[in-house]
Design a protein around this motif. Structure first.
Motif, short mmCIF file in Angstrom:
data_model
loop_
_atom_site.label_atom_id
_atom_site.label_comp_id
_atom_site.label_asym_id
_atom_site.label_seq_id
_atom_site.Cartn_x
_atom_site.Cartn_y
_atom_site.Cartn_z
N PRO A 158 0.82 -1.21 0.00
CA PRO A 158 0.00 0.00 0.00
C PRO A 158 0.85 1.26 0.00
CG PRO A 158 0.20 -0.83 2.23
CD PRO A 158 0.89 -1.83 1.34
N SER A 159 0.34 2.34 -0.57
CA SER A 159 1.07 3.60 -0.47
C SER A 159 0.72 4.32 0.83
CB SER A 159 0.81 4.49 -1.68
OG SER A 159 -0.54 4.51 -2.00
N ILE A 160 -0.40 3.92 1.47
CA ILE A 160 -0.82 4.54 2.73
C ILE A 160 -1.03 3.46 3.78
CG2 ILE A 160 -2.63 5.92 3.86
CD1 ILE A 160 -3.36 6.97 1.02
N LEU A 161 -0.43 3.67 4.96
CA LEU A 161 -0.65 2.74 6.07
C LEU A 161 -1.39 3.50 7.17
CD1 LEU A 161 0.09 -0.12 7.23
CD2 LEU A 161 1.99 0.99 8.35
N LEU A 162 -2.53 2.96 7.60
CA LEU A 162 -3.32 3.59 8.66
C LEU A 162 -3.25 2.70 9.89
CD1 LEU A 162 -6.50 4.55 6.60
CD2 LEU A 162 -4.54 5.99 7.16
N ALA A 163 -2.86 3.28 11.02
CA ALA A 163 -2.72 2.49 12.23
C ALA A 163 -3.53 3.16 13.34
CB ALA A 163 -1.25 2.38 12.62
N ASP A 164 -4.54 2.45 13.84
CA ASP A 164 -5.43 3.00 14.88
C ASP A 164 -5.02 2.41 16.22
OD1 ASP A 164 -7.44 4.22 16.29
OD2 ASP A 164 -9.05 3.59 14.95
N GLU A 165 -4.35 3.19 17.04
CA GLU A 165 -3.85 2.73 18.36
C GLU A 165 -3.07 1.42 18.24
OE1 GLU A 165 -3.85 3.91 21.36
OE2 GLU A 165 -5.16 5.64 21.21
N PRO A 166 -2.05 1.38 17.38
CA PRO A 166 -1.35 0.09 17.17
C PRO A 166 -0.57 -0.37 18.38
CG PRO A 166 -0.14 1.87 16.11
CD PRO A 166 -1.42 2.47 16.61
N THR A 167 -0.33 0.53 19.33
CA THR A 167 0.46 0.13 20.51
C THR A 167 -0.39 0.15 21.77
OG1 THR A 167 1.21 2.39 20.91
CG2 THR A 167 2.56 1.06 19.47
N GLY A 168 -1.71 0.27 21.60
CA GLY A 168 -2.61 0.42 22.75
C GLY A 168 -2.51 -0.71 23.76
N ASN A 169 -2.25 -1.93 23.27
CA ASN A 169 -2.22 -3.09 24.17
C ASN A 169 -0.82 -3.51 24.56
OD1 ASN A 169 -4.99 -3.39 24.23
ND2 ASN A 169 -5.00 -4.69 22.41
N LEU A 170 0.18 -2.69 24.21
CA LEU A 170 1.57 -3.15 24.38
C LEU A 170 2.28 -2.42 25.52
CD1 LEU A 170 2.65 -3.21 20.62
CD2 LEU A 170 1.62 -5.05 21.95
#
Ligand code: ADP
Length: 227
Positions: A158-170
């Motif tokens: 993809p040319s765009i990566l969308l990350a919604d709270e990718p570290t929320g559980n880490l």
């Protein structure tokens, strides 16, 4: 790369109207890496869903990779999403009965990529999991699972990566590792937008936008040209 003009999104819940986004405008150039911050319920996920072509706005104009969305059919929108956008969510959403390799192969399988296994193997090596190809999600740590999710999001290049709270559980160490990985992905040319509650990680990015009550209240760009 992403052009949003006066976008509003109204959800109806029975009699009640929720104004999740109010006349929001945002331009993101190719290759940017920006954070979206703001209190819970301020409209961050709604914005990500709209940019990610999972939802249409109630009003306003959007174009992604030069394509005006209002002119696209649902099918065309799905094709644009599949070819242009990768998602990483807070809840990892891997298929629990599939190995890391199979999870990363899945989006390529849907896109008809015959070299899925080779590319999935390469992607998992790139995110540092070359020795976890055949592990199930239940056999990996939260940080490792999120790495698989990043590899899967990159499957169709993809040319765009969308990350919604990718570290929320880490934990903080694993969260930093995921951000280093995202920086590496960004350096290779992918535009990234990340929703995060982690102020420190947001501050490490060149641009941060703040949303409150569906409105953008700040858009801060750091000058990273000074070495
Ligand atoms: P954030 O990601 O910042 O927590 P959201 O975009 O999830 O905020 O939500 C913004 C507002 O829209 C909230 O008031 C939320 O309750 C409401 N909302 C989000 N999705 C829906 C939906 N599908 N139906 C009704 N209301 C929704």
């Amino acid at each position: 790369m992403i052009c949003i003009e006066n976008v509003s999104k109204i959800y109806r819940r029975g009699q009640e109207e929720v104004h999740a986004l109010v006349n929001l405008s945002l331009q993101v150039e190719a290759g940017e890496f920006l954070a979206v911050v703001g209190p819970s319920g301020s409209g961050k996920s709604t914005l990500m869903n709209i940019i990610g072509l999972l939802d249409r706005p109630t009003s306003g104009h959007i174009s992604i990779a030069g394509r005006p969305i209002e002119k696209l059919s649902t099918k065309e929108m799905e094709a644009l999403r599949r070819n242009t956008i990768g998602f990483v969510f807070q809840q990892f959403l891997l298929v629990p009965t599939m190995t890391a390799l199979q999870n990363v192969m899945l989006p390529m399988y849907f896109a008809g990529n015959s070299a899925a296994r080779k590319r999935a193997t390469e992607l998992l090596s790139r995110v540092g999991l070359g020795n976890r190809l055949l592990h199930l999600p239940s056999q990996m740590s939260g940080g490792e699972i999120q790495r698989v999710a990043v590899a899967r999001a990159l499957a169709n290049n993809p040319s765009i990566l969308l990350a919604d709270e990718p570290t929320g559980n880490l934990d903080s160490h694993a969260a930093e590792d995921i951000f280093s990985l995202l920086h590496e992905v960004n350096r290779s040319g992918t535009t990234i937008i990340v929703v995060t509650h982690n102020a420190e990680l947001a501050a490490s990015l060149p641009r941060t936008i703040t949303i409150r009550d569906g409105r953008m209240i700040a858009d801060v760009k750091k000058d990273t040209s000074i070495a």
